[in-house]
Design a protein around this motif. Sequence first.
Motif, PDB file in Angstrom:
ATOM      1  N   GLU A   1     -23.490  19.472  10.780  1.00  0.00           N
ATOM      2  CA  GLU A   1     -22.591  18.261  11.536  1.00  0.00           C
ATOM      3  C   GLU A   1     -23.710  17.198  11.887  1.00  0.00           C
ATOM      4  O   GLU A   1     -23.442  16.103  11.948  1.00  0.00           O
ATOM      5  CB  GLU A   1     -22.004  18.999  12.498  1.00  0.00           C
ATOM      6  CG  GLU A   1     -21.310  17.871  13.465  1.00  0.00           C
ATOM      7  CD  GLU A   1     -20.336  18.772  14.574  1.00  0.00           C
ATOM      8  OE1 GLU A   1     -19.787  17.784  15.423  1.00  0.00           O
ATOM      9  OE2 GLU A   1     -20.170  19.911  14.607  1.00  0.00           O
ATOM     10  N   VAL A   2     -24.867  17.760  12.496  1.00  0.00           N
ATOM     11  CA  VAL A   2     -25.941  16.907  13.475  1.00  0.00           C
ATOM     12  C   VAL A   2     -26.629  16.229  12.275  1.00  0.00           C
ATOM     13  O   VAL A   2     -27.468  15.190  12.629  1.00  0.00           O
ATOM     14  CB  VAL A   2     -26.600  17.699  14.328  1.00  0.00           C
ATOM     15  CG1 VAL A   2     -25.963  18.110  15.453  1.00  0.00           C
ATOM     16  CG2 VAL A   2     -27.371  18.651  13.477  1.00  0.00           C
TER      17      VAL A   2
ATOM     18  N   ARG B   1     -24.326  10.746  13.041  1.00  0.00           N
ATOM     19  CA  ARG B   1     -24.983  11.296  13.864  1.00  0.00           C
ATOM     20  C   ARG B   1     -26.560  10.699  13.451  1.00  0.00           C
ATOM     21  O   ARG B   1     -27.398  10.429  14.542  1.00  0.00           O
ATOM     22  CB  ARG B   1     -25.089  12.748  13.716  1.00  0.00           C
ATOM     23  CG  ARG B   1     -23.814  13.514  14.332  1.00  0.00           C
ATOM     24  CD  ARG B   1     -23.619  13.087  15.829  1.00  0.00           C
ATOM     25  NE  ARG B   1     -24.742  13.906  16.620  1.00  0.00           N
ATOM     26  CZ  ARG B   1     -24.696  15.046  16.864  1.00  0.00           C
ATOM     27  NH1 ARG B   1     -23.519  15.761  16.750  1.00  0.00           N
ATOM     28  NH2 ARG B   1     -25.517  15.592  17.692  1.00  0.00           N
TER      29      ARG B   1
ATOM     30  N   HIS C   1     -31.547  19.104  14.868  1.00  0.00           N
ATOM     31  CA  HIS C   1     -30.965  19.013  13.335  1.00  0.00           C
ATOM     32  C   HIS C   1     -30.588  20.433  12.943  1.00  0.00           C
ATOM     33  O   HIS C   1     -31.131  20.839  11.835  1.00  0.00           O
ATOM     34  CB  HIS C   1     -31.496  18.050  12.325  1.00  0.00           C
ATOM     35  CG  HIS C   1     -31.777  16.942  12.706  1.00  0.00           C
ATOM     36  ND1 HIS C   1     -32.966  16.321  13.077  1.00  0.00           N
ATOM     37  CD2 HIS C   1     -30.869  15.749  12.960  1.00  0.00           C
ATOM     38  CE1 HIS C   1     -33.014  15.039  13.655  1.00  0.00           C
ATOM     39  NE2 HIS C   1     -31.681  14.588  13.532  1.00  0.00           N
TER      40      HIS C   1
ATOM     41  N   LYS D   1     -26.789   7.369  15.377  1.00  0.00           N
ATOM     42  CA  LYS D   1     -26.848   7.912  16.599  1.00  0.00           C
ATOM     43  C   LYS D   1     -28.110   8.133  17.015  1.00  0.00           C
ATOM     44  O   LYS D   1     -28.499   7.783  18.144  1.00  0.00           O
ATOM     45  CB  LYS D   1     -25.950   8.565  17.233  1.00  0.00           C
ATOM     46  CG  LYS D   1     -25.567   8.663  18.757  1.00  0.00           C
ATOM     47  CD  LYS D   1     -24.721   9.668  19.275  1.00  0.00           C
ATOM     48  CE  LYS D   1     -24.596   9.558  20.592  1.00  0.00           C
ATOM     49  NZ  LYS D   1     -25.799   9.821  21.446  1.00  0.00           N
ATOM     50  N   ASP D   2     -28.642   9.280  16.290  1.00  0.00           N
ATOM     51  CA  ASP D   2     -29.882   9.629  16.598  1.00  0.00           C
ATOM     52  C   ASP D   2     -31.308   8.578  16.702  1.00  0.00           C
ATOM     53  O   ASP D   2     -31.829   8.256  17.807  1.00  0.00           O
ATOM     54  CB  ASP D   2     -30.624  10.336  15.335  1.00  0.00           C
ATOM     55  CG  ASP D   2     -30.064  11.966  15.629  1.00  0.00           C
ATOM     56  OD1 ASP D   2     -29.368  12.201  16.383  1.00  0.00           O
ATOM     57  OD2 ASP D   2     -30.398  12.754  14.465  1.00  0.00           O
TER      58      ASP D   2
END
Length: 338
Positions: free
Chosen positions: A202-203, A208, A198, A211-212
């Motif tokens: 963005e992440v 995201r 992280h 998705k993680d």
Amino acid sequence: MLEPKEVEFIAKRSDFISMEKSHAYKQLGDAVLGTKHEVEAFHKEKPSIKILFYYNSYVAWPFTQFNKEFTPEGIAKNPELTKFLAINPKTGKLMEKTNGPAFTYYFEALNPDFRKWWVASAAEGVRISGADGIFIDRMNVDAKADYPKDKLAEIAKAKGEMMAELKKQMGPNKILVGNNAANTKEVFPSCDAFMFEHYNEEVMSKERLLKDWEDMERIAKAGKMSIYRFGAKGKGKADITMGATGTSGIEQKSHEQLEFYHACYLIGAQPYSYFQWNWGWNLEDGNLVDYPALQKPLGSPKGAFNRVKADGWEFTREFEHASVWLDTEARKAKITWK
């Protein structure tokens, strides 16, 4: 090097740690020996603890006995070393790493001689240090990384070969952690664990994070580990990359911000998953701060997370000793301990 009281503090709160890239370099002149010193200290304090040696797959940090010549002075003395280093296609000169704890260069993974040398060095670092495994940095090969965009597929394949050979040379009882490698399919089979660093805004987006959690489930089903790392933030976008080292009042901010990030982890937590919380990579960046919430008994999950609305960003999850509510759009959370 760590003081005995620091070793004791860390060992009481974790059983799985990695040394950083330049650990004890100033004292011993070699991060390999720095790792060796801490491996011996931690294993004496807590024999079951797992300690990892750090090595980078892309940046030639000159902090180990293997990399010490990857400096302008070292290259001038031994120009042959340039064959292991990446060339900037625009200038025809070596790619330079000018930010970070030291000036250095980037490795050229497409050179088979380099790959052979790198694997031997990484395995030797684990052997000399006595570490229980290795933490490999810069394992994400994607369009956002600063690799040549026209060579991503080749580089990913090369990294896959490197990790497979490293795993073979280290042996089956050593742990191989790939940083940000969960979606680099070429290295996935050889890694035992994957860190979600992280490292920028963005992440940390709501998409995201979702998705993680899917990736963490996929990793657990493969019998592998996840390390979910967040850093407390100061003011300003610059702080989001590695935390907020030097920010006034950051320790208090880290206590205030913990609940949201802890909830981000708990919603997706799986067997074999770990949570890391600090605000930077130096010892003084939160790594010796006591966070009582992280020591509370959580108990087993009562099931997977629940998405309150199919298209919404509120999530809940029940554990034996805690109820978790999280809104990744509003950036709010509540953990109710039972």
